[in-house]
Scaffold this motif. Sequence first.
Motif, mmCIF file in Angstrom:
data_model
loop_
_atom_site.group_PDB
_atom_site.id
_atom_site.type_symbol
_atom_site.label_atom_id
_atom_site.label_comp_id
_atom_site.label_asym_id
_atom_site.label_seq_id
_atom_site.Cartn_x
_atom_site.Cartn_y
_atom_site.Cartn_z
ATOM 1 N N LEU A 403 0.235 -1.238 0.252
ATOM 2 C CA LEU A 403 -0.260 0.040 0.531
ATOM 3 C C LEU A 403 0.940 1.226 0.080
ATOM 4 C CD1 LEU A 403 -2.792 -1.090 2.613
ATOM 5 C CD2 LEU A 403 -3.101 -0.951 0.238
ATOM 6 N N LYS A 455 -4.438 4.893 6.260
ATOM 7 C CA LYS A 455 -5.000 5.501 4.938
ATOM 8 C C LYS A 455 -4.347 6.296 4.574
ATOM 9 C CE LYS A 455 -8.387 7.660 3.393
ATOM 10 N NZ LYS A 455 -10.269 8.755 2.756
ATOM 11 N N ALA A 458 -0.820 5.592 3.409
ATOM 12 C CA ALA A 458 -1.070 4.829 1.941
ATOM 13 C C ALA A 458 -1.132 5.640 0.627
ATOM 14 C CB ALA A 458 -2.267 3.998 1.905
ATOM 15 N N TRP A 462 -4.914 4.444 -3.809
ATOM 16 C CA TRP A 462 -5.471 3.467 -3.046
ATOM 17 C C TRP A 462 -7.006 4.312 -2.520
ATOM 18 C CZ3 TRP A 462 -4.530 -1.109 -3.730
ATOM 19 C CH2 TRP A 462 -3.995 -1.958 -3.997
ATOM 20 N N THR A 463 -8.292 3.252 -2.434
ATOM 21 C CA THR A 463 -9.364 3.419 -1.896
ATOM 22 C C THR A 463 -9.990 2.496 -1.209
ATOM 23 O OG1 THR A 463 -10.185 4.319 -4.116
ATOM 24 C CG2 THR A 463 -11.776 3.613 -2.407
ATOM 25 N N ARG A 502 -7.607 -0.982 -6.837
ATOM 26 C CA ARG A 502 -7.115 -0.335 -6.400
ATOM 27 C C ARG A 502 -7.701 -0.271 -5.066
ATOM 28 N NH1 ARG A 502 -2.355 0.134 -6.806
ATOM 29 N NH2 ARG A 502 -2.492 2.150 -5.660
ATOM 30 N N HIS A 503 -8.670 -1.365 -4.871
ATOM 31 C CA HIS A 503 -9.738 -1.023 -3.427
ATOM 32 C C HIS A 503 -9.140 -2.311 -2.618
ATOM 33 C CE1 HIS A 503 -12.951 0.564 -6.122
ATOM 34 N NE2 HIS A 503 -12.981 0.625 -5.297
ATOM 35 N N VAL A 504 -9.110 -1.540 -1.395
ATOM 36 C CA VAL A 504 -8.978 -2.324 -0.493
ATOM 37 C C VAL A 504 -9.806 -2.336 1.120
ATOM 38 C CG1 VAL A 504 -6.859 -1.858 2.233
ATOM 39 C CG2 VAL A 504 -6.206 -0.605 0.468
ATOM 40 N N ARG A 531 -7.895 -5.751 -2.173
ATOM 41 C CA ARG A 531 -7.020 -6.082 -0.779
ATOM 42 C C ARG A 531 -7.837 -6.435 0.082
ATOM 43 N NH1 ARG A 531 -1.155 -4.627 0.140
ATOM 44 N NH2 ARG A 531 -1.631 -5.736 2.067
#
Length: 981
Positions: A403, A455, A458, A462-463, A502-504, A531
């Motif tokens: 991340l 967040k 990161a 990343w979203t 691209r999502h967490v 992720r």
Amino acid sequence: MIHPRRLGGKPGNIARYYTIGDYYTKGGNEPSEWGGKIAAGLGLSGPIDRRAFEALLAGKVEEQQLGRIRHGEVQHHPGWDFAVNAPKSVSIMALVTGDERIVAAHERAVGTAIGWIEEHAELRRRMDGNIRHETTGQLLYARFTEHASRELDPHLHTHVVILNMTRHAGDEQMASLETRAMFAEQMTAGQIYRNELAHDLRELGYEIEFDPRRGLFEIRDVPNDLIYAMSRRAEQIDAHAKEHGLQGQAERSISFFATRPPKQKVDLDTLHAQWAERSKAHIPALEAVRAAADARGEKHLDADPATARRAALFGLRQSETREAVNNLGRLIRTGLASHVGDVRLRDVRPLFEEHEARLKLLKTRELTGDQILTRGRTSRRAARLEIALSTHISLSLGDGVPLALPEQVDTSLRGSILNDDQRKVLAEIALSSDRVMGVHGVAGSGKSTLIKELKAAADAGWTFIGLAPTSSATAKLGQDAAIDSRTVAALLGGGGHDITDRHVLVVDEAGQLGSRQAQRILQISHDTGARVLLLGDNKQTGAIEQGKPFWLMQKLGLPTAELTEAVRQQTRAMKTAVATARSGDYAASLQSLDKIISGEGADKLAANLVAEWTRLKPENRDKTNILVLDNATRLIVNTQIREVLKREGAIAAEDARIDILAPSGMTDQEKHFARFYSGGQVVMFARDNAGLGIAAGAEYRVSGLARDARGRQIVRLVDEKGRTILWNPRLGRASQVNVFIGDKRDIAAGDRIQWRLATKELDLKNAERGTIECLDGTVATIRWDRSAEPQKIDLAVHRTWDHGYAETVYSAQSKTYDRVYVLAPVGSGLVNGQNYYTAITRARYGVKLWTEDLERLVQKLERYSGEKTSSLEGLGRLWRDSHRIRGARLAESLDWARKQMLSTRADRAERRAEREREWNEILRPPSLAEMLAGRARDGMSKLDAYLNGILAGSTKDQRAHAPTAPEPAEQPHSRQQGHDR
């Protein structure tokens, strides 16, 4: 029903009680009989001989004396009484109307039920320092059938006195009996009895009505008020159980013996005369029931094979709704309960044996959960669901990208508010290339704060999306971590269509996930590359659904970071209470709480709790949460709090009485079958059904059941306009259906309420709480705890709410309060280690707890952890199916699966890109050339329309001045020509 109890007293007194009678004089038509596989070997048959019975109760078997000799005396426990009780309507028809055929049917059903108990007879041996339980399947018992209760109501029941002795087939020596399995199977035996009896009653011509959820039945058309009038003993037991918070059959047996009235002596002839007098007003109705049965006549009824298959399948699926591993008896009991009168043990048991032979049903051999799994079974489907988690772990390793870069993490941690524990975990998560990771943290360890800082550290691309099983936990995560959030159900309902690599996906309270939910989240990650971070605590309240996947995945090798330092608790005493509860030392934990109130019944404890809470200042009440274990207790506490607040004037004096909708508690399996619906329920659908004219969110009342053209049961619904809809619940998804029970609540300005169903149009989540500022008719102005702006809602239209003073432990998980008051009645089936730990960890500064008996509470917490069962744990395959061992064993298969995974993602990405191109084309602003060309087209269109208008007008004028043409003359031969043609 079967009510077992341990016998006490001297053998002579026990023998006299059963053979002669205690509270009335036994008659000749109340038989006694020896039974069990051991009886024949001892030459025992026919009626019970009092002297032989007394000797066996004392442990004397031929030349053998059972028991231990202490201080020169033989100490031997005599045995147990498994009392089998007929439904009240059955007792009335058998004893008041004198239908001896029913008594005979009762005797046969008792024999079948006790046969099941006998199968589970065990003895216990100590070998090599370990205790072994061995199933013998052999009992010796004495049966005594009686006709009256202690309140001298008509009550057909049989006492099955099981002697404290057993042996393996072929053995000469007896051994003392181990009853743990027999007690565990008492409810199954009770259901076997009811199904056998109901089937025989139908063969005699009687019709029955039954509850498929509880498996109880009564004979149809026996007057309910007569049943109630003849149930004085049951009324006493219910009142005592309610007062002392006793739930479940085992706990209710305490009430049974606590309410036994003084002995009295009456002969049976006198009793029959009393029953006739008490039922005089209902004699015509009873005679009509008997006449209708005689008119139908006796007949032989074989179970329909298709019905038996449905019952067996329902027993399996319904049991697996909650637990991955169940006793075979539970599967059978649940299946029988769903089809009382239609199927018996002999009809469904071979089907389960067939499932075992085909390895669709697997025997477990290791302990899992809290149950006594003497015949533990799990399905192949449940095992495969858990194995899939291991596969997901293997495919997720090294399948992601970090991340953040190391220097970004270092920069972010400089000056961070995180403690050392949190810093270490943040770095571990941010730098990992594993697609799925776990964060196992103690309650109150700051997991949400950790995500907020993660967040920030990161990369900007990343979203983060927060997920949780409950609406309240979802909202709390979104607020604390400052990320967008939605419920797990919302993500799964949409299939993860908007998720990319691209999502967490941050899943909070992961310990509340069921196996199916966890597998579907991982599948979305598998297909998209997103992720996944699973945050949870194995010691807190687990899932309602089957499985404990968060715990299981850690056992299977999920990369997991540990948060061990609690930051929520602010006092030394609270830190000690939480730490000792986590280690399982409940006695020490309870001693560290602020206060423990015990020694009274559940109702009195609730009143004391309410009194203490209402003594708090208003500002302190807002910071003190009341936690209960179940909704029944929640209703009691809410009612008592309102009474006090009304006296104080904190709630307006004038109430409005409004209808509400309370959840029915039906499982998805039950929602699929019409038989589980009953008149008065309210059904709401999450989606429209144009074919039936059903609108999402509208209320439909269940008016009864019907049958379609093929004879299948369907549900008759009525909408608000009185239109009747015939609905087949098997068609469609049960998760899209909500079933409620109507109730009423008094509501006034100043009341606290809790929303009970997520409502999108009102932007309200389940379990949200707020205060009613004013009430105009049924329209309430509510200030929700999360919002500064009040909201107006018509509570008569939106009825999924309730009073919101007390809260269940399950809905309180993820929340924090300064102080917590906990009501923990020992008799509740929800008193366990996980619920206790979850409750006390909600508090920063202190906890007060109310319970009847502190010592019994400690014993129960030690005995019942609250942990769910696991198929792989029960099968002893945790090591074998761990991702490392299984990955090595199936390396080629996993390589192929990895290629398929990447191919799936590529196809998904291509389709997504194509959709984006299409939308971009549709939404793209026009170029200058396109704008000029468009204007030119518009101009030419207008010119063309103008010229066409002129031409049309000119033609019209010419027609107006032209002579009228004559009508064509009819040709005389035209019709004939037509005919010839």
